[in-house]
Design an enzyme around this catalytic site. Structure first.
Site, PDB file in Angstrom:
ATOM      1  N   LYS A 168       0.865  -1.180   0.000  1.00 28.62           N
ATOM      2  CA  LYS A 168       0.000   0.000   0.000  1.00 28.62           C
ATOM      3  C   LYS A 168       0.898   1.224   0.000  1.00 28.62           C
ATOM      4  CE  LYS A 168      -3.573   2.375   2.597  1.00 28.62           C
ATOM      5  NZ  LYS A 168      -4.488   2.308   3.758  1.00 28.62           N
ATOM      6  N   ARG A 178     -10.468  10.317   2.329  1.00 27.54           N
ATOM      7  CA  ARG A 178     -10.340  10.973   3.636  1.00 27.54           C
ATOM      8  C   ARG A 178     -11.555  11.850   3.905  1.00 27.54           C
ATOM      9  NH1 ARG A 178      -3.780  11.347   3.578  1.00 27.54           N
ATOM     10  NH2 ARG A 178      -3.546   9.088   3.337  1.00 27.54           N
ATOM     11  N   ARG A 189       1.274   9.675   5.863  1.00 32.24           N
ATOM     12  CA  ARG A 189       1.490   8.309   6.341  1.00 32.24           C
ATOM     13  C   ARG A 189       2.793   7.731   5.796  1.00 32.24           C
ATOM     14  NH1 ARG A 189      -3.543   7.933   8.365  1.00 32.24           N
ATOM     15  NH2 ARG A 189      -5.400   8.014   7.060  1.00 32.24           N
ATOM     16  N   GLU A 205       7.515  -6.538   0.755  1.00 29.89           N
ATOM     17  CA  GLU A 205       6.365  -6.477   1.678  1.00 29.89           C
ATOM     18  C   GLU A 205       5.331  -7.565   1.338  1.00 29.89           C
ATOM     19  OE1 GLU A 205       5.576  -4.530   4.285  1.00 29.89           O
ATOM     20  OE2 GLU A 205       7.247  -3.112   4.279  1.00 29.89           O
ATOM     21  N   LYS A 220      -2.229  -1.488  -3.789  1.00 29.12           N
ATOM     22  CA  LYS A 220      -3.105  -0.317  -3.716  1.00 29.12           C
ATOM     23  C   LYS A 220      -2.293   0.949  -3.758  1.00 29.12           C
ATOM     24  CE  LYS A 220      -6.117   1.722  -0.299  1.00 29.12           C
ATOM     25  NZ  LYS A 220      -6.687   1.607   1.012  1.00 29.12           N
ATOM     26  N   SER A 246     -10.204   5.728  -4.205  1.00 32.86           N
ATOM     27  CA  SER A 246     -11.125   6.862  -4.335  1.00 32.86           C
ATOM     28  C   SER A 246     -10.696   7.859  -5.402  1.00 32.86           C
ATOM     29  CB  SER A 246     -11.262   7.558  -2.977  1.00 32.86           C
ATOM     30  OG  SER A 246     -10.008   7.997  -2.495  1.00 32.86           O
ATOM     31  N   TYR A 285     -15.263   1.122  -6.406  1.00 33.06           N
ATOM     32  CA  TYR A 285     -16.532   1.766  -6.032  1.00 33.06           C
ATOM     33  C   TYR A 285     -17.591   1.572  -7.109  1.00 33.06           C
ATOM     34  CZ  TYR A 285     -13.618   3.627  -2.362  1.00 33.06           C
ATOM     35  OH  TYR A 285     -12.767   3.719  -1.277  1.00 33.06           O
TER      36      TYR A 285
END
Ligand code: PBG
Length: 295
Positions: A168, A178, A189, A205, A220, A246, A285
């Site tokens: 990610k 958000r 982050r 990872e 992602k 998003s 979505y």
């Protein structure tokens, strides 16, 4: 898979201005929308909880609480839908903390990786208790998959599936999300999410999460990272998911609303690209719309 948002303390579904067509649901509207999505043929629903601001605290207690909005809504959907669909929960703290980080903080205000993992175990067990078939740790702490697997097994949830957000990236494409969860985050982050320039680390990872017991590994965002999806698909013995996030959704929606591109053509084209890159599971979505278009 269709991501959905359920909010506490609202009496009508609330539109998310930066994600046209996506709403924060009430418990009731969520139940109807989830049933409709399942009837349309989605492969599952992934649920995010949006608590009231006054219920947020430094450790995200409302995420663990039995009467917290996410756990309550999981129980609603588990009761309504049973095994008709795959019920997934976002297993992260950022929606529930007053500082908006995905973990708990140490005295210096940095995210404390190992303390956070202990909290993730409590979250995952609460979600499995509430009926989630799949937990989705999305916080990118080191060792989160192993910790959650141990914790779920110790609580008797040996059949609960872990979808690991394995690669990610620290992405600007999460901006509209958000808004969707009313995030309290200040800062970024980048100490726990991946560097977009570093493919080698991202694949490391993925391998670590597989070793720790991930049942599904996810990349992602999707569109800017199709090389990572392909590489993960080539190396992974478990299914690979990709999340069309998003910002990808909003960008295409906005251009289509302006008449600059055709929504259905472009949405399907991007999803086809994600599949072609090797994703076995796609989170989008548009999931319910796509199920209808393909039918
Ligand atoms: C964190 C989380 C995020 C998204 C899913 N889970 C936001 C972040 O990492 O800042 C983003 C999803 C999207 O943009 O659609 N719990």
């Amino acid at each position: 898979m269709l991501p959905m948002f359920v909010a506490d303390g609202i009496s009508e579904p609330r539109e998310i201005h930066s994600m046209p067509g996506v709403v924060q649901h009430t418990r009731d509207s969520l139940r109807r929308a989830a049933a409709d999505a399942v009837a349309a043929g989605v492969g599952g629903v992934m649920l995010f909880g949006v608590p009231r601001d006054e219920d947020k605290d430094p450790t995200g207690s409302v995420g663990v609480a039995e009467d917290g909005i996410l756990n309550v809504a999981l129980r609603d959907l588990a009761k309504d839908l049973g095994d008709d669909t795959v019920l997934m929960a976002d297993t992260c703290l950022d929606e529930f903390t007053d500082h908006g980080h995905c973990g708990v903080l140490d005295a210096a205000g940095r995210v404390d990786n190992d303390l956070t993992n202990r909290r993730y175990v409590e979250l995952a067990v609460a979600q499995a208790d509430s009926g989630a078939h799949v937990v989705g740790p999305s916080g990118m702490m080191d060792g989160q998959v192993a910790a959650i697997r141990d914790g779920l097994d110790a609580a008797g949830h040996t059949d609960t599936v872990i979808l690991a957000y394995a690669a990610k990236f620290a992405s600007g494409f999460y901006g509209p999300f958000r808004d969707a969860v009313g995030s309290s985050l200040r800062g970024d982050r980048r100490t726990y999410q991946q560097n977009p320039g570093n493919a080698r680390e991202a694949l490391h990872e993925v391998e670590l999460d597989i070793d720790e017991g991930a049942d599904i590994v996810m990349v992602k965002p999707a569109m800017g990272y199709l090389d990572i999806v392909r590489a993960a698909a080539d190396l992974s013995p478990v299914p690979v998911a990709a999340y069309q996030v998003s910002g990808e959704y909003s960008m295409i929606s906005a251009a289509a609303a302006n008449g600059w591109i055709d929504l259905q053509t472009v949405a399907l084209e991007t999803l086809t690209g994600i599949r072609r890159a090797g994703a076995d599971i796609v989170v989008t979505y548009w999931a319910a719309d796509v199920a209808g278009w393909l039918a």
